[in-house]
Each structure stands twice: as C-alpha cells, then as structure tokens.
Motif scaffolding. Structure first.
Motif, PDB file in Angstrom:
ATOM      1  N   ASP A  95       4.426   3.882  -0.690  1.00 21.21           N
ATOM      2  CA  ASP A  95       4.940   3.718   0.663  1.00 21.21           C
ATOM      3  C   ASP A  95       4.715   2.289   1.124  1.00 21.21           C
TER       4      ASP A  95
ATOM      5  N   ILE B 180      -1.425  -1.031   8.663  1.00 22.10           N
ATOM      6  CA  ILE B 180      -2.562  -0.971   7.746  1.00 22.10           C
ATOM      7  C   ILE B 180      -3.856  -1.340   8.460  1.00 22.10           C
TER       8      ILE B 180
ATOM      9  N   THR C 224      -4.947   1.295  11.105  1.00 20.96           N
ATOM     10  CA  THR C 224      -5.494   2.503  10.472  1.00 20.96           C
ATOM     11  C   THR C 224      -6.860   2.236   9.857  1.00 20.96           C
ATOM     12  N   PHE C 225      -6.965   1.191   9.065  1.00 26.15           N
ATOM     13  CA  PHE C 225      -8.222   0.889   8.382  1.00 26.15           C
ATOM     14  C   PHE C 225      -9.357   0.645   9.374  1.00 26.15           C
TER      15      PHE C 225
ATOM     16  N   TRP D 205      -9.827  -0.010  -0.227  1.00 28.09           N
ATOM     17  CA  TRP D 205      -9.057   0.990   0.515  1.00 28.09           C
ATOM     18  C   TRP D 205      -7.569   0.865   0.201  1.00 28.09           C
ATOM     19  N   LEU D 206      -7.057  -0.363   0.140  1.00 28.62           N
ATOM     20  CA  LEU D 206      -5.639  -0.564  -0.214  1.00 28.62           C
ATOM     21  C   LEU D 206      -5.327   0.056  -1.576  1.00 28.62           C
ATOM     22  N   CYS D 207      -6.256  -0.098  -2.503  1.00 35.32           N
ATOM     23  CA  CYS D 207      -6.061   0.460  -3.841  1.00 35.32           C
ATOM     24  C   CYS D 207      -6.203   1.983  -3.845  1.00 35.32           C
ATOM     25  N   SER D 208      -7.226   2.495  -3.181  1.00 32.14           N
ATOM     26  CA  SER D 208      -7.469   3.939  -3.200  1.00 32.14           C
ATOM     27  C   SER D 208      -6.376   4.724  -2.485  1.00 32.14           C
ATOM     28  N   ARG D 209      -5.702   4.100  -1.529  1.00 29.30           N
ATOM     29  CA  ARG D 209      -4.609   4.750  -0.813  1.00 29.30           C
ATOM     30  C   ARG D 209      -3.257   4.480  -1.472  1.00 29.30           C
ATOM     31  N   ALA D 210      -3.288   3.824  -2.629  1.00 28.69           N
ATOM     32  CA  ALA D 210      -2.081   3.481  -3.389  1.00 28.69           C
ATOM     33  C   ALA D 210      -1.104   2.637  -2.569  1.00 28.69           C
ATOM     34  N   LEU D 211      -1.655   1.801  -1.701  1.00 25.96           N
ATOM     35  CA  LEU D 211      -0.814   0.871  -0.952  1.00 25.96           C
ATOM     36  C   LEU D 211      -0.522  -0.366  -1.794  1.00 25.96           C
TER      37      LEU D 211
END
Length: 144
Positions: A2, A9, A12-13, A110-116
C-alpha cells in the motif's frame, strides 16, 4: 504494498508510539515529530531522485506548506532518514536527542514490519539508517 503519504505514516507511527506514555515522554515524541517535519520540508529534497525533487518543486509552487509530507511515500521517507540523524538536525537536549535517535531507528523497523517498504529491496538503506542511529548512540551519548 500500500502507498501511504509521509503525513499518514508519521501521524500513525507517532500516535501509536506516544500512546500510553508519560506526559514528558509524549512531549519529547512531539518535539521529535516537529523536528522531523521541519527536516523533511527543509532538507528532505536532497535525498530524492532528480525527478522526485522536480515534482516537489512543482508542488511547492502551488502549495508550499507541508509539500514533502503530502506528496511522498514510505520509500521516500526511508531514504531521507539518514540525514535526520546528522549533527545539524539533532535536537539540543540529551533526552530529546536520545528519543530522536531511538524513534528514527524504530520508525525504520516499523516501515519494514508494516510492509510499507520492502526490507529486502531496500536492505542497504535500512542498514544505513540503523547503523547511523547506532553511531549516534555511541558517539553522542544518545543511547536509548
């Protein structure tokens, strides 16, 4: 994957990160967020491809306020974060600086873990930011 704007971002973060924290900690998070927004609007363009930088210039010609965070996405954010840990952008207080370094590192994860962002595709950039955070922790007393 997404596509969310940097604005979405960051909102939210930082909202999730500050949830349930003590008032002083939440206030530090707010100062880091304000500094990150200022950094992105001031120097974020330096880390963009020429085409993306031209797009930012065009956007700023029509609506300059918060153009970077409105226009760009997680990958653009990832590529700017190393610069946010540069000495000229570190917050002055020790606790604020520690929080800035810690939150920057956590934001990348977080960017990686949320697949952003795709951690495999952007592995070198992820490592670069995390390594910069580690250097700042050691060299500037910014351990979290």
């Amino acid at each position: 994957m997404d596509k969310f704007t940097v604005e979405e971002i960051l909102s939210t973060f930082f909202t999730f990160s500050a949830e349930g924290k003590q008032t002083a900690t939440a206030a530090r998070y707010g100062r880091v967020l304000a500094q990150l927004r200022l950094y992105l609007e001031t120097d974020g363009w330096m880390y963009l491809t020429p085409d993306r930088a031209a797009l930012l210039d065009l956007e700023r010609a029509f609506a300059p306020e918060n153009a970077f965070v409105r226009l760009f996405d997680a990958e653009d954010l990832l590529y700017t974060l190393h610069g946010f840990l540069g000495p000229q952008w570190l917050l002055p207080g020790l606790q604020d600086r520690r929080t800035q370094v810690s939150l920057t590192s956590r934001l990348v994860q977080w960017l990686c873990s949320r697949a952003l962002v795709d951690r495999t595709w952007h592995a070198w950039q992820v490592r670069d930011v995390l390594a910069a955070a580690e250097v700042m922790r050691r060299e500037r007393g910014s351990t979290s």
